[in-house]
Design a protein around this motif. Structure first.
Motif, PDB file in Angstrom:
ATOM      1  N   VAL A  77       5.575 -38.583  22.408  1.00 38.68           N
ATOM      2  CA  VAL A  77       5.647 -37.628  21.294  1.00 38.68           C
ATOM      3  C   VAL A  77       4.238 -37.170  20.924  1.00 38.68           C
ATOM      4  O   VAL A  77       3.990 -35.973  20.728  1.00 38.68           O
ATOM      5  CB  VAL A  77       6.378 -38.255  20.079  1.00 38.68           C
ATOM      6  CG1 VAL A  77       6.283 -37.351  18.861  1.00 38.68           C
ATOM      7  CG2 VAL A  77       7.842 -38.540  20.430  1.00 38.68           C
ATOM      8  N   GLU A  78       3.298 -38.117  20.850  1.00 37.62           N
ATOM      9  CA  GLU A  78       1.912 -37.768  20.519  1.00 37.62           C
ATOM     10  C   GLU A  78       1.286 -36.837  21.560  1.00 37.62           C
ATOM     11  O   GLU A  78       0.493 -35.963  21.226  1.00 37.62           O
ATOM     12  CB  GLU A  78       1.069 -39.042  20.390  1.00 37.62           C
ATOM     13  CG  GLU A  78       1.392 -39.851  19.154  1.00 37.62           C
ATOM     14  CD  GLU A  78       0.708 -41.217  19.155  1.00 37.62           C
ATOM     15  OE1 GLU A  78      -0.161 -41.471  20.034  1.00 37.62           O
ATOM     16  OE2 GLU A  78       1.055 -42.035  18.296  1.00 37.62           O
TER      17      GLU A  78
ATOM     18  N   GLY B 196       2.834 -34.599  23.078  1.00 39.03           N
ATOM     19  CA  GLY B 196       3.496 -33.308  22.991  1.00 39.03           C
ATOM     20  C   GLY B 196       4.598 -33.092  24.008  1.00 39.03           C
ATOM     21  O   GLY B 196       5.116 -31.979  24.136  1.00 39.03           O
ATOM     22  N   ARG B 197       4.985 -34.132  24.718  1.00 40.22           N
ATOM     23  CA  ARG B 197       6.052 -33.969  25.714  1.00 40.22           C
ATOM     24  C   ARG B 197       7.410 -33.869  25.042  1.00 40.22           C
ATOM     25  O   ARG B 197       8.331 -33.286  25.610  1.00 40.22           O
ATOM     26  CB  ARG B 197       6.005 -35.110  26.717  1.00 40.22           C
ATOM     27  CG  ARG B 197       4.680 -35.028  27.491  1.00 40.22           C
ATOM     28  CD  ARG B 197       4.544 -35.939  28.610  1.00 40.22           C
ATOM     29  NE  ARG B 197       5.410 -35.585  29.721  1.00 40.22           N
ATOM     30  CZ  ARG B 197       5.452 -36.291  30.824  1.00 40.22           C
ATOM     31  NH1 ARG B 197       4.692 -37.343  30.957  1.00 40.22           N
ATOM     32  NH2 ARG B 197       6.252 -35.954  31.801  1.00 40.22           N
ATOM     33  N   PHE B 198       7.526 -34.455  23.851  1.00 39.58           N
ATOM     34  CA  PHE B 198       8.736 -34.341  23.024  1.00 39.58           C
ATOM     35  C   PHE B 198       8.291 -34.034  21.602  1.00 39.58           C
ATOM     36  O   PHE B 198       7.216 -34.452  21.172  1.00 39.58           O
ATOM     37  CB  PHE B 198       9.552 -35.643  23.049  1.00 39.58           C
ATOM     38  CG  PHE B 198      10.165 -35.938  24.374  1.00 39.58           C
ATOM     39  CD1 PHE B 198      11.400 -35.394  24.714  1.00 39.58           C
ATOM     40  CD2 PHE B 198       9.517 -36.743  25.301  1.00 39.58           C
ATOM     41  CE1 PHE B 198      11.975 -35.656  25.947  1.00 39.58           C
ATOM     42  CE2 PHE B 198      10.084 -37.004  26.539  1.00 39.58           C
ATOM     43  CZ  PHE B 198      11.310 -36.462  26.867  1.00 39.58           C
ATOM     44  N   GLU B 199       9.142 -33.294  20.869  1.00 38.22           N
ATOM     45  CA  GLU B 199       8.807 -32.945  19.492  1.00 38.22           C
ATOM     46  C   GLU B 199       8.912 -34.140  18.554  1.00 38.22           C
ATOM     47  O   GLU B 199       8.181 -34.225  17.577  1.00 38.22           O
ATOM     48  CB  GLU B 199       9.714 -31.819  18.997  1.00 38.22           C
ATOM     49  CG  GLU B 199       9.420 -30.494  19.659  1.00 38.22           C
ATOM     50  CD  GLU B 199      10.278 -29.372  19.108  1.00 38.22           C
ATOM     51  OE1 GLU B 199      10.839 -29.521  18.007  1.00 38.22           O
ATOM     52  OE2 GLU B 199      10.388 -28.351  19.791  1.00 38.22           O
ATOM     53  N   SER B 200       9.839 -35.052  18.857  1.00 41.19           N
ATOM     54  CA  SER B 200      10.042 -36.217  17.998  1.00 41.19           C
ATOM     55  C   SER B 200      10.699 -37.330  18.807  1.00 41.19           C
ATOM     56  O   SER B 200      11.186 -37.102  19.922  1.00 41.19           O
ATOM     57  CB  SER B 200      10.938 -35.851  16.815  1.00 41.19           C
ATOM     58  OG  SER B 200      12.240 -35.513  17.283  1.00 41.19           O
ATOM     59  N   LYS B 201      10.730 -38.518  18.216  1.00 39.52           N
ATOM     60  CA  LYS B 201      11.426 -39.627  18.874  1.00 39.52           C
ATOM     61  C   LYS B 201      12.912 -39.311  18.978  1.00 39.52           C
ATOM     62  O   LYS B 201      13.547 -39.616  19.987  1.00 39.52           O
ATOM     63  CB  LYS B 201      11.215 -40.940  18.110  1.00 39.52           C
ATOM     64  CG  LYS B 201       9.799 -41.477  18.221  1.00 39.52           C
ATOM     65  CD  LYS B 201       9.661 -42.899  17.691  1.00 39.52           C
ATOM     66  CE  LYS B 201       9.927 -42.961  16.213  1.00 39.52           C
ATOM     67  NZ  LYS B 201       9.686 -44.300  15.634  1.00 39.52           N
TER      68      LYS B 201
ATOM     69  N   GLU C 264      14.303 -36.413  19.432  1.00 35.84           N
ATOM     70  CA  GLU C 264      14.514 -35.523  20.567  1.00 35.84           C
ATOM     71  C   GLU C 264      14.492 -36.325  21.869  1.00 35.84           C
ATOM     72  O   GLU C 264      15.314 -36.092  22.758  1.00 35.84           O
ATOM     73  CB  GLU C 264      13.440 -34.428  20.616  1.00 35.84           C
ATOM     74  CG  GLU C 264      13.681 -33.446  21.761  1.00 35.84           C
ATOM     75  CD  GLU C 264      12.596 -32.407  21.867  1.00 35.84           C
ATOM     76  OE1 GLU C 264      12.911 -31.218  21.650  1.00 35.84           O
ATOM     77  OE2 GLU C 264      11.446 -32.784  22.189  1.00 35.84           O
TER      78      GLU C 264
ATOM     79  N   ASP D 159      18.098 -26.878  24.002  1.00 36.07           N
ATOM     80  CA  ASP D 159      17.054 -26.612  25.001  1.00 36.07           C
ATOM     81  C   ASP D 159      16.948 -27.720  26.051  1.00 36.07           C
ATOM     82  O   ASP D 159      15.872 -27.999  26.579  1.00 36.07           O
ATOM     83  CB  ASP D 159      15.687 -26.412  24.323  1.00 36.07           C
ATOM     84  CG  ASP D 159      15.667 -25.210  23.403  1.00 36.07           C
ATOM     85  OD1 ASP D 159      16.394 -24.239  23.676  1.00 36.07           O
ATOM     86  OD2 ASP D 159      14.921 -25.247  22.402  1.00 36.07           O
TER      87      ASP D 159
ATOM     88  N   ILE E   9      13.631 -28.612  28.306  1.00 37.07           N
ATOM     89  CA  ILE E   9      12.966 -29.911  28.145  1.00 37.07           C
ATOM     90  C   ILE E   9      12.912 -30.627  29.488  1.00 37.07           C
ATOM     91  O   ILE E   9      11.874 -31.159  29.885  1.00 37.07           O
ATOM     92  CB  ILE E   9      13.689 -30.778  27.096  1.00 37.07           C
ATOM     93  CG1 ILE E   9      13.606 -30.132  25.713  1.00 37.07           C
ATOM     94  CG2 ILE E   9      13.105 -32.192  27.059  1.00 37.07           C
ATOM     95  CD1 ILE E   9      14.495 -30.776  24.666  1.00 37.07           C
TER      96      ILE E   9
ATOM     97  N   GLU F  53      10.332 -29.175  31.777  1.00 35.55           N
ATOM     98  CA  GLU F  53       8.971 -29.476  31.344  1.00 35.55           C
ATOM     99  C   GLU F  53       8.618 -30.942  31.552  1.00 35.55           C
ATOM    100  O   GLU F  53       7.541 -31.272  32.041  1.00 35.55           O
ATOM    101  CB  GLU F  53       8.808 -29.116  29.866  1.00 35.55           C
ATOM    102  CG  GLU F  53       7.402 -29.325  29.341  1.00 35.55           C
ATOM    103  CD  GLU F  53       7.280 -28.924  27.896  1.00 35.55           C
ATOM    104  OE1 GLU F  53       6.538 -29.608  27.173  1.00 35.55           O
ATOM    105  OE2 GLU F  53       7.921 -27.935  27.482  1.00 35.55           O
TER     106      GLU F  53
END
Length: 146
Positions: free
Chosen positions: A20-21, A23-28, A30, A53, A57, A60
């Motif tokens: 998450v930090e 930027g691979r995911f918006e939040s835990k 997600e 999405d 995802i 990416e």
């Protein structure tokens, strides 16, 4: 949506937080939703992911490697065609145990290349047995003539 509480080891949560930090995911959340949808999509034939999405995802986070026709899919182990040649050479010389040892030491048990090499070896072995088996020829029956 339904709320569900699941416990994870700290090390797993730490890895998820680092994704998450980065930027691979918006939040835990997600990450958890995507992961669940991904596994269900792989396991169930008719499951359609519900994560918003999902395909973007996935593209990416898990980009598919481009594959060149005829190229080795991975670089693990020896080149496959060289292995086929080596196993064939051993089989033609009747050294089936040596060929099996080669396969066992070069490839993991379920590896697709190992399975193909073992099948090739089985074919050579059965061919050798077939050739070595005594051939029963039809003998003309002798007449009881004096």
């Amino acid at each position: 949506m339904v709320k569900s509480t699941v416990r994870f080891p700290e090390s797993v949560v730490g890895e998820i937080e680092s994704l998450v930090e980065d930027g691979r995911f918006e939040s835990k959340s997600e990450f958890y939703r995507f992961s669940t949808d991904y596994v269900l999509n792989q396991v169930l034939d008719d499951y359609e992911p519900e994560t918003i999405d999902y395909r973007e995802i996935k593209a990416e986070v898990m980009p598919e490697r481009e594959q060149t026709l005829g190229a080795e899919r991975d670089n693990e182990g020896p080149p496959f065609l060289e292995s086929v040649s080596f196993v064939r050479k051993l089989a033609l010389r009747g050294k089936f145990n040596d060929a099996e040892d080669f396969i066992d030491h070069q490839y993991a048990a379920g590896d697709r290349h190992a399975i193909l090499l073992e099948e090739i070896l089985r074919l050579y072995r059965s061919d050798r047995r077939r050739r070595a088996a005594p051939v029963e020829r039809e003998r003309p029956e002798l007449d009881d003539r004096p």
